[in-house]
Motif scaffolding. Structure first.
Motif, PDB file in Angstrom:
ATOM      1  N   LEU A 298      37.076  38.108  42.799  1.00  0.00           N
ATOM      2  CA  LEU A 298      37.947  36.470  43.028  1.00  0.00           C
ATOM      3  C   LEU A 298      39.407  36.293  42.706  1.00  0.00           C
ATOM      4  O   LEU A 298      39.977  35.731  43.699  1.00  0.00           O
ATOM      5  CB  LEU A 298      37.411  35.663  42.172  1.00  0.00           C
ATOM      6  CG  LEU A 298      35.467  35.579  42.256  1.00  0.00           C
ATOM      7  CD1 LEU A 298      34.876  34.742  41.149  1.00  0.00           C
ATOM      8  CD2 LEU A 298      35.244  34.717  43.555  1.00  0.00           C
ATOM      9  N   ARG A 299      39.962  37.339  41.747  1.00  0.00           N
ATOM     10  CA  ARG A 299      41.351  37.049  41.599  1.00  0.00           C
ATOM     11  C   ARG A 299      42.069  37.866  42.430  1.00  0.00           C
ATOM     12  O   ARG A 299      43.172  37.247  42.881  1.00  0.00           O
ATOM     13  CB  ARG A 299      41.476  37.645  40.001  1.00  0.00           C
ATOM     14  CG  ARG A 299      42.949  37.525  39.377  1.00  0.00           C
ATOM     15  CD  ARG A 299      42.646  37.881  37.974  1.00  0.00           C
ATOM     16  NE  ARG A 299      42.150  39.118  37.529  1.00  0.00           N
ATOM     17  CZ  ARG A 299      40.992  39.452  36.978  1.00  0.00           C
ATOM     18  NH1 ARG A 299      40.247  38.251  36.656  1.00  0.00           N
ATOM     19  NH2 ARG A 299      40.312  40.473  36.813  1.00  0.00           N
ATOM     20  N   ASN A 300      41.774  38.916  42.841  1.00  0.00           N
ATOM     21  CA  ASN A 300      42.539  39.658  43.998  1.00  0.00           C
ATOM     22  C   ASN A 300      42.549  39.133  45.353  1.00  0.00           C
ATOM     23  O   ASN A 300      43.668  39.164  45.837  1.00  0.00           O
ATOM     24  CB  ASN A 300      41.747  41.087  44.022  1.00  0.00           C
ATOM     25  CG  ASN A 300      41.855  42.038  42.951  1.00  0.00           C
ATOM     26  OD1 ASN A 300      42.908  41.925  42.114  1.00  0.00           O
ATOM     27  ND2 ASN A 300      41.170  43.239  42.760  1.00  0.00           N
ATOM     28  N   ASN A 301      41.628  38.376  45.373  1.00  0.00           N
ATOM     29  CA  ASN A 301      41.515  37.602  46.709  1.00  0.00           C
ATOM     30  C   ASN A 301      42.028  35.999  46.586  1.00  0.00           C
ATOM     31  O   ASN A 301      41.909  35.232  47.575  1.00  0.00           O
ATOM     32  CB  ASN A 301      40.093  37.622  47.404  1.00  0.00           C
ATOM     33  CG  ASN A 301      39.778  38.906  47.872  1.00  0.00           C
ATOM     34  OD1 ASN A 301      40.296  39.306  48.926  1.00  0.00           O
ATOM     35  ND2 ASN A 301      39.187  39.593  47.266  1.00  0.00           N
ATOM     36  N   LYS A 302      42.383  35.611  45.588  1.00  0.00           N
ATOM     37  CA  LYS A 302      42.975  34.230  45.150  1.00  0.00           C
ATOM     38  C   LYS A 302      41.993  33.411  45.446  1.00  0.00           C
ATOM     39  O   LYS A 302      42.457  32.134  45.835  1.00  0.00           O
ATOM     40  CB  LYS A 302      44.340  34.077  45.789  1.00  0.00           C
ATOM     41  CG  LYS A 302      45.541  34.989  45.501  1.00  0.00           C
ATOM     42  CD  LYS A 302      46.676  34.746  46.233  1.00  0.00           C
ATOM     43  CE  LYS A 302      47.607  35.789  45.859  1.00  0.00           C
ATOM     44  NZ  LYS A 302      49.081  35.643  46.528  1.00  0.00           N
ATOM     45  N   LEU A 303      40.894  33.579  45.382  1.00  0.00           N
ATOM     46  CA  LEU A 303      39.726  32.696  45.755  1.00  0.00           C
ATOM     47  C   LEU A 303      39.564  31.397  44.571  1.00  0.00           C
ATOM     48  O   LEU A 303      39.073  30.586  45.046  1.00  0.00           O
ATOM     49  CB  LEU A 303      38.406  33.210  45.771  1.00  0.00           C
ATOM     50  CG  LEU A 303      38.303  34.280  47.027  1.00  0.00           C
ATOM     51  CD1 LEU A 303      36.687  34.714  47.326  1.00  0.00           C
ATOM     52  CD2 LEU A 303      38.671  33.754  48.229  1.00  0.00           C
ATOM     53  N   GLU A 304      39.899  31.860  43.511  1.00  0.00           N
ATOM     54  CA  GLU A 304      39.984  30.786  42.328  1.00  0.00           C
ATOM     55  C   GLU A 304      40.827  29.552  42.447  1.00  0.00           C
ATOM     56  O   GLU A 304      40.672  28.497  41.858  1.00  0.00           O
ATOM     57  CB  GLU A 304      39.980  31.485  41.026  1.00  0.00           C
ATOM     58  CG  GLU A 304      41.361  31.803  40.548  1.00  0.00           C
ATOM     59  CD  GLU A 304      41.967  33.102  41.224  1.00  0.00           C
ATOM     60  OE1 GLU A 304      43.090  33.779  40.778  1.00  0.00           O
ATOM     61  OE2 GLU A 304      41.060  33.728  42.041  1.00  0.00           O
ATOM     62  N   LEU A 305      41.986  29.826  43.272  1.00  0.00           N
ATOM     63  CA  LEU A 305      42.908  28.977  43.561  1.00  0.00           C
ATOM     64  C   LEU A 305      42.643  28.122  44.863  1.00  0.00           C
ATOM     65  O   LEU A 305      43.145  26.882  44.950  1.00  0.00           O
ATOM     66  CB  LEU A 305      44.356  29.745  44.060  1.00  0.00           C
ATOM     67  CG  LEU A 305      44.970  30.726  43.089  1.00  0.00           C
ATOM     68  CD1 LEU A 305      46.080  31.205  43.703  1.00  0.00           C
ATOM     69  CD2 LEU A 305      45.374  29.975  41.731  1.00  0.00           C
TER      70      LEU A 305
END
Length: 365
Positions: A298-305
């Motif tokens: 999730l972090r590597n793909n910036k999905l939390e943003l």
């Protein structure tokens, strides 16, 4: 050119008026086939049938059965009354349906006067096998709530092929079905996802909607080449119409293919690049190692943003399935062999219990 063979019906293993599971003898060899009686008519033991054998000869998973094209002993039939919208258009097997949208429909006015989904929750899955675990958990939590299933045309086109839908309807766990696009055979027929969502709210008074393709998914191992990419435009449609879009991520730690480990590349592609709106993404709190792997994705793909990611503690998935005496299987694996996959779907129901005040049931065991 498709592959066609003549077969003789040796036995009828199962039939429910919508799907006949039959055994046919082709060149002396006994093989499995399906007949859709609403398309190709009634079938009897001893009938000579023309079969499409292409998928079996290619050893395909998607569409991997023989299908009856015509019963040579029962060739003629008459269409039923009502409706003029065609599905499977411009093919030899095009079928006529009574579409909700058409002007002669009793529901035409409901479609015309629609204004908003009013935050109605719509759960969108990428695989048909996500349906049963979600339904089991949602209906155990909310036995009196109305659940509508919308089946897209991303895989199987006749809803009759889905034994999951047949079982869930017989148990009273799915209240109504809608088929859209080229898919057909639902309780209600719609032309696209927009009018299907409107029908679910304005006509069927749904409390929750689940959307996914039918059995089967086409994939190519490429980034964009899979039919589950439809999840993105569907989530966009939910938001556009004023609904609550909820995405079920495809998660597995049993799949040996690296691209499907943790959150599948299918889900990452949809959530990162295809869907244009922010959606709700429930994530089950798996064990520490698995959860760390998912959080890193999730972090590597910036999905939390981009999305509203909510972690939900859910240890009830298997119990919910057993409560309704339901069995699940996806990609050949049962619950115990791929429990993270099924828990991901079930978790969407527990997410709704958290965000919808009237969804939680304190007496749930």
């Amino acid at each position: 050119m498709i592959s066609k063979k003549i077969g003789i019906v040796e036995s009828i293993v199962d039939q429910n008026g919508e799907l006949d599971d039959i055994r046919v003898k082709i060149n002396g060899e006994l093989q499995r086939a399906y007949n859709y009686p609403k398309i190709t008519g009634h079938i009897n033991i001893g009938d000579e049938v023309l079969l499409n054998t292409t998928a079996v000869e290619l050893s395909l998973g998607t569409g991997g059965y023989h299908f009856v094209i015509a019963n040579l002993n029962n060739l003629e039939s008459n269409f039923t009354k009502g409706g003029h919208i065609m599905k499977l258009r411009y093919t030899p097997l095009q079928v006529k349906v009574d579409s909700v949208e058409e002007q002669e429909s009793a529901y035409h006015k409901n479609i015309e006067e629609f204004s908003s989904l009013d935050n109605m929750p719509v759960v969108v899955g990428s695989l048909h096998s996500m349906l049963t675990p979600f339904v089991a958990s949602y209906k155990r939590l909310n036995p009196k709530k109305k659940l509508v299933y919308i089946m897209t045309d991303g895989a199987a086109l006749p809803i009759y092929l889905s034994k999951n839908v047949d079982t869930l309807k017989k148990k009273g766990l799915i209240d109504n079905t809608i088929t859209i696009g080229s898919a057909f055979g639902g309780d209600y027929e719609c032309i696209n996802i927009y009018t299907a969502l409107i029908t679910a709210k304005e006509v069927l008074k749904a409390d929750v909607v689940f959307v996914s393709m039918g059995p089967g998914i086409a994939g190519t191992g490429t980034k964009y080449g899979f039919t589950g990419i439809e999840q993105g435009p569907i989530l966009d449609a939910v938001k556009k119409l004023g609904g609550m879009p909820i995405s079920i991520p495809r998660i597995s730690f049993a799949d040996q293919r690296e691209r499907h480990k943790g959150i599948s590349h299918h889900s990452i592609t949809v959530l990162k690049e295809i869907v244009n709106v922010s959606v709700n993404l429930p994530i089950c709190t798996y064990n520490e190692e698995q959860l760390c792997y998912i959080k890193e994705q999730l972090r590597n793909n910036k999905l939390e943003l981009k999305h509203n990611i909510v972690y939900i503690n859910n240890e009830n998935s298997k119990a919910d399935l057993e409560y309704f005496e339901l069995k699940v299987r996806s990609m050949g694996r049962n619950f115990d062999q791929d429990k993270e996959f099924f828990e991901a779907a079930s978790t969407a129901a527990y997410y709704l219990a958290e965000v919808c005040d009237d969804s939680r049931r304190e007496n749930h065991k």
